[in-house]
Design a protein around this motif. Structure first.
Motif, PDB file in Angstrom:
ATOM      1  N   SER A 194      17.220 -22.929  70.531  1.00  0.00           N
ATOM      2  CA  SER A 194      16.621 -23.884  69.589  1.00  0.00           C
ATOM      3  C   SER A 194      15.898 -25.035  70.271  1.00  0.00           C
ATOM      4  CB  SER A 194      17.699 -24.463  68.665  1.00  0.00           C
ATOM      5  OG  SER A 194      18.592 -25.252  69.423  1.00  0.00           O
TER       6      SER A 194
ATOM      7  N   ILE B   2      16.421 -26.137  77.518  1.00  0.00           N
ATOM      8  CA  ILE B   2      16.052 -25.078  78.466  1.00  0.00           C
ATOM      9  C   ILE B   2      15.840 -23.741  77.746  1.00  0.00           C
ATOM     10  CG2 ILE B   2      16.985 -23.724  80.406  1.00  0.00           C
ATOM     11  CD1 ILE B   2      18.328 -26.420  81.337  1.00  0.00           C
TER      12      ILE B   2
ATOM     13  N   GLY C 144      22.700 -16.586  65.309  1.00  0.00           N
ATOM     14  CA  GLY C 144      23.975 -16.205  65.920  1.00  0.00           C
ATOM     15  C   GLY C 144      24.616 -17.434  66.547  1.00  0.00           C
ATOM     16  N   ASP C 145      25.917 -17.576  66.318  1.00  0.00           N
ATOM     17  CA  ASP C 145      26.676 -18.699  66.876  1.00  0.00           C
ATOM     18  C   ASP C 145      27.669 -18.101  67.869  1.00  0.00           C
ATOM     19  OD1 ASP C 145      28.693 -20.617  67.346  1.00  0.00           O
ATOM     20  OD2 ASP C 145      28.389 -21.541  65.384  1.00  0.00           O
TER      21      ASP C 145
ATOM     22  N   VAL D   8      30.306 -19.054  69.112  1.00  0.00           N
ATOM     23  CA  VAL D   8      31.733 -19.243  68.803  1.00  0.00           C
ATOM     24  C   VAL D   8      32.208 -18.176  67.807  1.00  0.00           C
ATOM     25  CG1 VAL D   8      33.401 -20.849  67.757  1.00  0.00           C
ATOM     26  CG2 VAL D   8      31.648 -21.708  69.330  1.00  0.00           C
TER      27      VAL D   8
ATOM     28  N   ASN E 132      22.234 -18.896  77.398  1.00  0.00           N
ATOM     29  CA  ASN E 132      21.931 -20.292  77.735  1.00  0.00           C
ATOM     30  C   ASN E 132      22.781 -21.290  76.955  1.00  0.00           C
ATOM     31  OD1 ASN E 132      19.889 -22.525  78.581  1.00  0.00           O
ATOM     32  ND2 ASN E 132      19.846 -22.595  76.334  1.00  0.00           N
ATOM     33  N   ALA E 133      23.351 -20.884  75.835  1.00  0.00           N
ATOM     34  CA  ALA E 133      24.053 -21.809  74.922  1.00  0.00           C
ATOM     35  C   ALA E 133      25.189 -22.539  75.631  1.00  0.00           C
ATOM     36  CB  ALA E 133      24.626 -21.024  73.740  1.00  0.00           C
TER      37      ALA E 133
ATOM     38  N   ILE F 165      23.462 -18.832  82.183  1.00  0.00           N
ATOM     39  CA  ILE F 165      23.027 -20.111  82.748  1.00  0.00           C
ATOM     40  C   ILE F 165      24.263 -20.949  83.077  1.00  0.00           C
ATOM     41  CG2 ILE F 165      21.627 -22.175  82.423  1.00  0.00           C
ATOM     42  CD1 ILE F 165      20.001 -19.529  82.551  1.00  0.00           C
ATOM     43  N   GLY F 166      24.373 -21.332  84.338  1.00  0.00           N
ATOM     44  CA  GLY F 166      25.530 -22.090  84.808  1.00  0.00           C
ATOM     45  C   GLY F 166      25.132 -23.486  85.234  1.00  0.00           C
TER      46      GLY F 166
ATOM     47  N   TYR G 266      33.345 -30.064  80.257  1.00  0.00           N
ATOM     48  CA  TYR G 266      32.126 -29.298  80.565  1.00  0.00           C
ATOM     49  C   TYR G 266      32.290 -28.538  81.882  1.00  0.00           C
ATOM     50  CZ  TYR G 266      27.145 -28.492  81.624  1.00  0.00           C
ATOM     51  OH  TYR G 266      25.921 -27.931  81.943  1.00  0.00           O
TER      52      TYR G 266
ATOM     53  N   LYS H 244      32.625 -24.504  82.222  1.00  0.00           N
ATOM     54  CA  LYS H 244      31.500 -23.802  82.858  1.00  0.00           C
ATOM     55  C   LYS H 244      31.973 -23.090  84.123  1.00  0.00           C
ATOM     56  CE  LYS H 244      27.475 -24.122  81.776  1.00  0.00           C
ATOM     57  NZ  LYS H 244      26.596 -23.334  80.853  1.00  0.00           N
TER      58      LYS H 244
ATOM     59  N   PRO I  75      20.123 -24.208  86.514  1.00  0.00           N
ATOM     60  CA  PRO I  75      18.749 -24.659  86.294  1.00  0.00           C
ATOM     61  C   PRO I  75      18.376 -25.930  87.043  1.00  0.00           C
ATOM     62  CG  PRO I  75      20.135 -25.370  84.479  1.00  0.00           C
ATOM     63  CD  PRO I  75      21.035 -24.639  85.446  1.00  0.00           C
TER      64      PRO I  75
ATOM     65  N   LEU J 265      18.958 -30.125  87.650  1.00  0.00           N
ATOM     66  CA  LEU J 265      19.160 -31.237  86.712  1.00  0.00           C
ATOM     67  C   LEU J 265      17.885 -31.358  85.884  1.00  0.00           C
ATOM     68  CD1 LEU J 265      21.104 -33.533  85.905  1.00  0.00           C
ATOM     69  CD2 LEU J 265      19.919 -34.972  87.578  1.00  0.00           C
TER      70      LEU J 265
ATOM     71  N   THR K 125      16.689 -33.160  72.365  1.00  0.00           N
ATOM     72  CA  THR K 125      18.111 -33.269  71.974  1.00  0.00           C
ATOM     73  C   THR K 125      18.306 -34.061  70.684  1.00  0.00           C
ATOM     74  OG1 THR K 125      18.348 -35.248  73.287  1.00  0.00           O
ATOM     75  CG2 THR K 125      19.144 -33.212  74.280  1.00  0.00           C
TER      76      THR K 125
END
Ligand SMILES: NC(=O)c1ccc[n+]([C@@H]2O[C@H](COP(=O)([O-])OP(=O)(O)OC[C@H]3O[C@@H](n4cnc5c(N)ncnc54)[C@H](OP(=O)(O)O)[C@@H]3O)[C@@H](O)[C@H]2O)c1
Length: 265
Positions: free
Chosen positions: A11, A14, A58-59, A61, A87-88, A146-147, A167, A171, A197, A199, A206
């Protein structure tokens, strides 16, 4: 046959930039997976004139919703997918910077850590599992999770990141989940990697006024310990990430890669 990509968490930030850059490829079809299509205003504006992007809800969770997302992609793309880019993440600037002593109570810490685990760690399993049959049916078989350097203990020690407890912990667990997928799928010719990715200033999408200030402070923290990490735009980060993804080889399976070279800090 076009090359197909599903970007999970597309959405804004990144993920949105992945959709934008991938959709610009003449041979690409992109499935942008978002929690809520109507609220994904940045994405809808970006793809308004594009006909090779499909928005799918799609979520991460909610496993049932991710199964439905994979079914929708399968029905639109002949049962196949080439690349899954997960990426979420839970990046809420009101909580993401909290450390052990920043929560009002242990209950509040518990809740935040469990919420972060559901999105950042379980979310990877919920998103990869239903897409594996589609990836199996395609010739490419690439999964990119994505980490973050914040999920790597050596980097966290080097930079001295005491905060960002939920976080970083969740992660880090996601790196292990990606490693397990890499082993599980290795004999079928899959390549599964974690990719950081750098910083990246995603404050433009956002909708959180504190975001840019927080990102600049993080950049200063890196600088103060002599790190080579600099604040980048989504455009620059994703361009470099795609170079890494385009060059993935079988021997990369299971690796924890950075967008711009061998080390994160
Ligand atoms: N920005 C950085 O400096 C940085 C550094 C290292 C690693 N990363 C990693 O890069 C990735 C993207 O970060 P970002 O900075 O672009 O973050 P962001 O701008 O906050 O975007 C996060 C994305 O994740 C989605 N998302 C959150 N919860 C979700 C869920 N339950 N199901 C599906 N999608 C969900 C959000 O969708 P909604 O719009 O629905 O909330 C949004 O699209 C994350 O994995 C993050 O850990 C970022």
């Amino acid at each position: 046959m076009p090359v197909s990509y599903a970007v999970i968490g597309a959405s804004r930030g990144i993920g949105l930039e992945y959709v934008r850059q991938l959709a610009a490829r003449a041979d690409a079809v992109v499935f942008a997976v978002v929690r809520n299509k109507q609220r994904s205003t940045h994405l809808l504006a970006t793809i308004a004139n594009l006909n090779n992007v499909h928005v799918v809800e799609g979520d991460v969770v909610d496993y049932e919703s991710m199964k439905r997302a994979a079914e929708e992609v399968a029905s639109l793309n002949d049962g196949k997918l080439d690349y899954l880019i997960h990426n979420a993440a839970k990046t809420d600037h009101k909580t993401v910077f909290l450390g052990f002593y920043d929560y009002p109570s242990m209950d509040a810490l518990d809740v935040d850590l469990m919420d972060a685990f559901k999105v950042n760690t379980l979310g990877v399993i919920h998103s990869v599992t239903p897409f594996v049959p589609l990836l199996r049916a395609g010739p490419t078989k690439k999964i990119v999770v994505i980490g973050t350097g914040g999920g790597d203990p050596k980097s966290v020690l080097a930079v001295g990141i005491k905060n960002m407890l939920a976080y970083c912990a969740t992660k880090a667990a996601a790196v292990m989940v990606a490693t397990k997928w890499a082993l599980e799928l290795k004999d079928e010719g899959f390549v599964v990697v974690t990719l950081t990715p750098g910083l990246v200033d995603t404050s433009g999408t956002t909708g959180d006024a504190a975001a840019q200030e927080n990102m600049e402070k993080a950049a200063d923290d890196f600088k103060s310990v002599g790190s080579r990490v600099v604040l980048e735009t989504p455009e620059s980060s994703v361009r470099q990430q795609l170079q890494v993804i385009d060059g993935l080889k079988l021997e990369d399976n299971g690796r924890f890669l950075a967008h711009n070279g061998p080390s994160f800090v």
